[in-house]
Design a protein around this motif. Structure first.
Motif, mmCIF file in Angstrom:
data_model
loop_
_atom_site.group_PDB
_atom_site.id
_atom_site.type_symbol
_atom_site.label_atom_id
_atom_site.label_comp_id
_atom_site.label_asym_id
_atom_site.label_seq_id
_atom_site.Cartn_x
_atom_site.Cartn_y
_atom_site.Cartn_z
ATOM 1 N N MET A 34 0.846 -1.192 0.000
ATOM 2 C CA MET A 34 0.000 0.000 0.000
ATOM 3 C C MET A 34 0.878 1.238 0.000
ATOM 4 O O MET A 34 2.001 1.215 0.515
ATOM 5 C CB MET A 34 -0.881 0.022 1.253
ATOM 6 N N GLY A 35 0.341 2.307 -0.541
ATOM 7 C CA GLY A 35 1.127 3.527 -0.567
ATOM 8 C C GLY A 35 0.284 4.774 -0.416
ATOM 9 O O GLY A 35 -0.937 4.744 -0.614
ATOM 10 N N TRP A 36 0.938 5.837 -0.019
ATOM 11 C CA TRP A 36 0.356 7.178 -0.007
ATOM 12 C C TRP A 36 1.117 8.041 -1.014
ATOM 13 O O TRP A 36 2.355 8.038 -1.029
ATOM 14 C CB TRP A 36 0.460 7.820 1.375
ATOM 15 N N PHE A 37 0.376 8.775 -1.808
ATOM 16 C CA PHE A 37 0.927 9.723 -2.756
ATOM 17 C C PHE A 37 0.217 11.056 -2.539
ATOM 18 O O PHE A 37 -0.845 11.106 -1.917
ATOM 19 C CB PHE A 37 0.722 9.236 -4.191
ATOM 20 N N ARG A 38 0.805 12.101 -3.076
ATOM 21 C CA ARG A 38 0.152 13.406 -3.002
ATOM 22 C C ARG A 38 0.384 14.179 -4.282
ATOM 23 O O ARG A 38 1.356 13.954 -4.989
ATOM 24 C CB ARG A 38 0.636 14.195 -1.789
ATOM 25 N N GLN A 39 -0.539 15.091 -4.533
ATOM 26 C CA GLN A 39 -0.425 15.927 -5.722
ATOM 27 C C GLN A 39 -0.853 17.340 -5.379
ATOM 28 O O GLN A 39 -2.002 17.564 -4.980
ATOM 29 C CB GLN A 39 -1.267 15.370 -6.870
ATOM 30 N N ALA A 40 0.080 18.259 -5.540
ATOM 31 C CA ALA A 40 -0.198 19.681 -5.325
ATOM 32 C C ALA A 40 -0.593 20.302 -6.656
ATOM 33 O O ALA A 40 -0.249 19.781 -7.725
ATOM 34 C CB ALA A 40 1.024 20.368 -4.747
ATOM 35 N N PRO A 41 -1.297 21.421 -6.630
ATOM 36 C CA PRO A 41 -1.728 22.074 -7.877
ATOM 37 C C PRO A 41 -0.539 22.379 -8.782
ATOM 38 O O PRO A 41 0.474 22.933 -8.334
ATOM 39 C CB PRO A 41 -2.391 23.358 -7.380
ATOM 40 N N GLY A 42 -0.650 21.975 -10.044
ATOM 41 C CA GLY A 42 0.392 22.252 -11.007
ATOM 42 C C GLY A 42 1.601 21.352 -10.921
ATOM 43 O O GLY A 42 2.583 21.554 -11.638
ATOM 44 N N LYS A 43 1.545 20.348 -10.035
ATOM 45 C CA LYS A 43 2.682 19.451 -9.868
ATOM 46 C C LYS A 43 2.271 18.013 -10.153
ATOM 47 O O LYS A 43 1.100 17.663 -10.141
ATOM 48 C CB LYS A 43 3.246 19.567 -8.453
ATOM 49 N N GLU A 44 3.270 17.179 -10.399
ATOM 50 C CA GLU A 44 3.010 15.778 -10.624
ATOM 51 C C GLU A 44 2.726 15.069 -9.298
ATOM 52 O O GLU A 44 3.132 15.519 -8.231
ATOM 53 C CB GLU A 44 4.206 15.118 -11.318
ATOM 54 N N ARG A 45 2.037 13.947 -9.404
ATOM 55 C CA ARG A 45 1.782 13.132 -8.216
ATOM 56 C C ARG A 45 3.116 12.588 -7.719
ATOM 57 O O ARG A 45 3.929 12.080 -8.501
ATOM 58 C CB ARG A 45 0.823 12.000 -8.563
ATOM 59 N N GLU A 46 3.334 12.677 -6.410
ATOM 60 C CA GLU A 46 4.613 12.241 -5.861
ATOM 61 C C GLU A 46 4.425 11.242 -4.722
ATOM 62 O O GLU A 46 3.428 11.262 -4.005
ATOM 63 C CB GLU A 46 5.425 13.439 -5.351
ATOM 64 N N PHE A 47 5.410 10.396 -4.580
ATOM 65 C CA PHE A 47 5.421 9.385 -3.534
ATOM 66 C C PHE A 47 5.576 10.029 -2.163
ATOM 67 O O PHE A 47 6.373 10.956 -1.995
ATOM 68 C CB PHE A 47 6.568 8.414 -3.794
ATOM 69 N N VAL A 48 4.838 9.536 -1.198
ATOM 70 C CA VAL A 48 4.942 10.003 0.184
ATOM 71 C C VAL A 48 5.458 8.872 1.082
ATOM 72 O O VAL A 48 6.455 9.027 1.777
ATOM 73 C CB VAL A 48 3.586 10.504 0.702
ATOM 74 N N ALA A 49 4.762 7.747 1.066
ATOM 75 C CA ALA A 49 5.126 6.632 1.940
ATOM 76 C C ALA A 49 4.509 5.359 1.400
ATOM 77 O O ALA A 49 3.523 5.402 0.666
ATOM 78 C CB ALA A 49 4.653 6.883 3.364
ATOM 79 N N ALA A 50 5.103 4.235 1.774
ATOM 80 C CA ALA A 50 4.555 2.942 1.384
ATOM 81 C C ALA A 50 4.826 1.936 2.490
ATOM 82 O O ALA A 50 5.740 2.114 3.306
ATOM 83 C CB ALA A 50 5.158 2.463 0.069
ATOM 84 N N ILE A 51 4.012 0.886 2.497
ATOM 85 C CA ILE A 51 4.152 -0.126 3.543
ATOM 86 C C ILE A 51 3.842 -1.493 2.944
ATOM 87 O O ILE A 51 2.896 -1.634 2.174
ATOM 88 C CB ILE A 51 3.218 0.220 4.729
ATOM 89 N N ASN A 52 4.666 -2.474 3.264
ATOM 90 C CA ASN A 52 4.423 -3.790 2.688
ATOM 91 C C ASN A 52 3.555 -4.641 3.616
ATOM 92 O O ASN A 52 3.075 -4.171 4.647
ATOM 93 C CB ASN A 52 5.734 -4.480 2.336
ATOM 94 N N TRP A 53 3.369 -5.892 3.251
ATOM 95 C CA TRP A 53 2.442 -6.746 3.974
ATOM 96 C C TRP A 53 2.867 -6.969 5.423
ATOM 97 O O TRP A 53 2.031 -7.195 6.288
ATOM 98 C CB TRP A 53 2.322 -8.093 3.249
ATOM 99 N N SER A 54 4.194 -6.878 5.686
ATOM 100 C CA SER A 54 4.684 -7.115 7.046
ATOM 101 C C SER A 54 4.926 -5.811 7.798
ATOM 102 O O SER A 54 5.575 -5.819 8.847
ATOM 103 C CB SER A 54 5.974 -7.926 6.998
ATOM 104 N N SER A 55 4.395 -4.717 7.263
ATOM 105 C CA SER A 55 4.467 -3.390 7.890
ATOM 106 C C SER A 55 5.850 -2.769 7.877
ATOM 107 O O SER A 55 6.150 -1.900 8.692
ATOM 108 C CB SER A 55 3.903 -3.424 9.322
ATOM 109 N N THR A 56 6.709 -3.189 6.949
ATOM 110 C CA THR A 56 7.952 -2.450 6.712
ATOM 111 C C THR A 56 7.592 -1.199 5.918
ATOM 112 O O THR A 56 6.910 -1.280 4.904
ATOM 113 C CB THR A 56 8.954 -3.303 5.933
#
Length: 123
Positions: A34-56
């Motif tokens: 799973m992951g979190w991404f964000r997108q600000a106005p006028g900018k590309e979507r960017e990676f914020v955080a991700a977590i795998n099945w074992s919570s790494t």
């Protein structure tokens, strides 16, 4: 099919905190990265955080030490605790999942997306 719904966005002053949640339904949540991404106005979507099945967890350098991602496989939820928020954190935040256990920072490799929740940090 996986259905994702984000919640918890809002308006907060710089230095404050918010907690975002992502509720998942559909296929076996615990098997997916799973992951979190964000997108600000006028900018590309960017990676914020991700977590795998074992919570790494993995973080973008810009949020490391301020944001914490977690998941509860029993409840099919993923959270993002955001502390020490900055005005540059203002964006629409998206929850994403992919049909594999391996995390990635690449938005294009996530198959499912929520509709996003707005986070606005005022100065």
């Amino acid at each position: 099919q996986v259905h994702l719904v984000e919640s918890g966005g809002g308006l907060v002053q710089a230095g404050g905190s918010l907690r975002l949640s992502c509720a998942a339904s559909g296929r076996t949540f615990s098997s997916y990265a799973m992951g979190w991404f964000r997108q600000a106005p006028g900018k590309e979507r960017e990676f914020v955080a991700a977590i795998n099945w074992s919570s790494t967890a993995y973080y973008a350098d810009s949020v490391k030490g301020r944001f914490t991602v977690s998941r509860d496989n029993a409840k099919n939820t993923m959270d993002l605790q955001m502390n020490s928020l900055k005005t540059e954190d203002t964006a629409v935040y998206y929850c994403a999942s992919r049909l594999t256990m391996a995390v990635t920072r690449m938005a294009g490799e996530y198959e499912y997306w929520g509709r996003g929740t707005q986070v606005t940090v005022s100065s």
